[in-house]
Design a protein around this motif. Structure first.
Motif, PDB file in Angstrom:
ATOM      1  N   GLY A   1       0.945  -1.264   0.052  1.00 49.43           N
ATOM      2  CA  GLY A   1      -0.176   0.178  -0.055  1.00 49.43           C
ATOM      3  C   GLY A   1       0.828   1.277  -0.049  1.00 49.43           C
ATOM      4  O   GLY A   1       0.367   2.323   0.251  1.00 49.43           O
ATOM      5  N   GLY A   2       2.016   1.149  -0.200  1.00 49.11           N
ATOM      6  CA  GLY A   2       2.940   2.458  -0.366  1.00 49.11           C
ATOM      7  C   GLY A   2       3.911   2.680   0.834  1.00 49.11           C
ATOM      8  O   GLY A   2       4.445   3.678   1.041  1.00 49.11           O
ATOM      9  N   ARG A   3       3.711   1.712   1.899  1.00 49.64           N
ATOM     10  CA  ARG A   3       4.563   1.960   3.029  1.00 49.64           C
ATOM     11  C   ARG A   3       4.859   0.480   3.651  1.00 49.64           C
ATOM     12  O   ARG A   3       4.123  -0.344   3.551  1.00 49.64           O
ATOM     13  N   ARG A   4       6.112   0.586   4.070  1.00 46.25           N
ATOM     14  CA  ARG A   4       6.635  -0.700   4.600  1.00 46.25           C
ATOM     15  C   ARG A   4       5.609  -1.054   6.012  1.00 46.25           C
ATOM     16  O   ARG A   4       5.196  -0.351   6.669  1.00 46.25           O
ATOM     17  N   GLY A   5       4.963  -2.348   5.788  1.00 47.58           N
ATOM     18  CA  GLY A   5       4.015  -2.913   6.749  1.00 47.58           C
ATOM     19  C   GLY A   5       2.454  -2.501   6.331  1.00 47.58           C
ATOM     20  O   GLY A   5       1.796  -2.770   7.431  1.00 47.58           O
ATOM     21  N   LEU A   6       2.378  -1.901   5.304  1.00 45.57           N
ATOM     22  CA  LEU A   6       0.909  -1.427   5.137  1.00 45.57           C
ATOM     23  C   LEU A   6       0.624  -2.321   3.627  1.00 45.57           C
ATOM     24  O   LEU A   6       1.282  -1.785   2.799  1.00 45.57           O
ATOM     25  N   GLN A   7      -0.710  -2.846   3.522  1.00 40.34           N
ATOM     26  CA  GLN A   7      -0.988  -3.622   2.503  1.00 40.34           C
ATOM     27  C   GLN A   7      -2.348  -3.108   2.157  1.00 40.34           C
ATOM     28  O   GLN A   7      -3.191  -2.947   2.945  1.00 40.34           O
ATOM     29  N   VAL A   8      -2.716  -3.329   0.845  1.00 33.73           N
ATOM     30  CA  VAL A   8      -4.185  -3.144   0.542  1.00 33.73           C
ATOM     31  C   VAL A   8      -4.603  -4.473  -0.052  1.00 33.73           C
ATOM     32  O   VAL A   8      -3.900  -4.911  -0.756  1.00 33.73           O
ATOM     33  N   GLU A   9      -5.916  -4.663   0.457  1.00 32.07           N
ATOM     34  CA  GLU A   9      -6.569  -5.769  -0.142  1.00 32.07           C
ATOM     35  C   GLU A   9      -7.536  -5.338  -1.305  1.00 32.07           C
ATOM     36  O   GLU A   9      -8.447  -4.281  -1.101  1.00 32.07           O
TER      37      GLU A   9
END
Length: 157
Positions: free
Chosen positions: A130-138
């Protein structure tokens, strides 16, 4: 949105439905995508990694399941190039505006062609950076492909 990044802002602007997933990023993990899948308790085939490569002289983005390796030969063929290689981390960061481990195919500083491994479309939803380490988008894989104008091809070794 509190977790706003250029990636999530690009998804919102495009009207793409997505949900956020966070995990504790391990900078020492040998394979970041697999570490994300494990931390989130997800099948690694659903957690996609974003790689930056070069097809001849053109930078390209490659999205594939975190438990697979990209075939540079297949990537070159898909891009209509004679040769493909991975970009050095510093160049990938300069082109995308993201740090390695946080590179998303969405909201990159410079728009490049995107190639998605065809097996990624076999799942009802996929999870990616999602554009940051540790952030994901589903999101739905069709939304991933549509939002990026991606080319879907077999890319794995």
């Amino acid at each position: 949105m509190a977790k706003g990044t250029p990636a999530t802002q690009a998804l919102e602007k495009a009207g793409i439905a997505f949900s956020l997933r966070e995990y504790d990023y391990d900078p020492d993990a040998p394979r970041i995508g697999l570490q994300a899948a494990e931390a989130l308790g997800l099948d690694p085939a659903r957690v996609l990694k974003t790689l930056m490569a070069r097809a001849d002289r053109e930078p390209v983005c490659v999205v594939l399941p975190s438990d697979h390796e990209v075939s540079l030969k297949k990537l070159a063929a898909a891009a209509g190039a004679k040769h493909a290689d991975m970009l050095p981390p510093a160049e990938a960061e300069r082109i995308t505006g993201y740090h390695v481990g946080g590179i998303s195919p969405f909201g990159q500083k410079k728009r490049v062609r995107v190639f998605v491994e065809q097996t990624a479309l076999e799942h009802p939803t996929v999870v990616l950076n999602g554009g940051r380490r540790g952030l994901q988008v589903e999101m739905k894989p069709a939304d991933l492909v549509g939002a990026l104008g991606a080319t879907v091809v077999p890319l794995t070794a």
